[in-house]
Design a protein around this motif. Sequence first.
Motif, short mmCIF file in Angstrom:
data_model
loop_
_atom_site.label_atom_id
_atom_site.label_comp_id
_atom_site.label_asym_id
_atom_site.label_seq_id
_atom_site.Cartn_x
_atom_site.Cartn_y
_atom_site.Cartn_z
N GLN A 1 8.57 -12.07 1.03
CA GLN A 1 7.92 -12.59 -0.17
C GLN A 1 8.35 -11.80 -1.40
OE1 GLN A 1 6.43 -14.81 -1.58
NE2 GLN A 1 5.34 -16.09 -0.13
N VAL A 2 8.11 -12.40 -2.55
CA VAL A 2 8.44 -11.76 -3.82
C VAL A 2 7.16 -11.60 -4.61
CG1 VAL A 2 9.69 -12.00 -5.99
CG2 VAL A 2 10.76 -12.73 -3.84
N GLN A 3 6.94 -10.41 -5.14
CA GLN A 3 5.78 -10.14 -5.98
C GLN A 3 6.25 -10.05 -7.43
OE1 GLN A 3 6.34 -7.88 -3.15
NE2 GLN A 3 5.32 -9.53 -2.05
N VAL A 4 5.45 -10.65 -8.29
CA VAL A 4 5.77 -10.67 -9.72
C VAL A 4 4.55 -10.15 -10.48
CG1 VAL A 4 6.41 -12.10 -11.68
CG2 VAL A 4 7.32 -12.63 -9.41
N VAL A 5 4.74 -9.12 -11.27
CA VAL A 5 3.63 -8.50 -11.97
C VAL A 5 3.95 -8.38 -13.46
CG1 VAL A 5 2.15 -6.47 -12.17
CG2 VAL A 5 2.97 -7.22 -9.91
N GLU A 6 3.09 -8.97 -14.29
CA GLU A 6 3.25 -8.88 -15.74
C GLU A 6 2.36 -7.78 -16.30
OE1 GLU A 6 2.97 -13.47 -14.94
OE2 GLU A 6 1.88 -11.68 -14.34
#
Length: 116
Positions: A1-6
């Motif tokens: 999976q890919v995690q994306v954090v802003e």
Amino acid sequence: QVQVVESGGGLVQAGGSLRLSCAASGRIFSINAMGWYRQAPGKQRELVALLTSGGSTNYADSVKGRFTISRNNAKNTVYLQMHSLKPEDTAVYYCNVIMYPGEGFWGQGTQVTVSS
């Protein structure tokens, strides 16, 4: 999976500046493009800026000349530098990471509020 954090959202007065950051991590093999979208209350999510792996950019007309998208490939991070902010820029800003051949991953969003 890919995690994306802003990160980087906040409250700013009209005319001010903010810089948003978005970091992608996890099972990253090849990123096709990274972009920023925003959604204001009662409105649909819209594209703000997109940066492809080839370096092409695409901006919404409403932000051209005020916002700049850039990327640190080594860190799998994309930035959105926002200047001359207007109250109508108020929205939740989302980062989208598009992998080859096309699967996209969204972050949780970061609130940007511009006061008049």
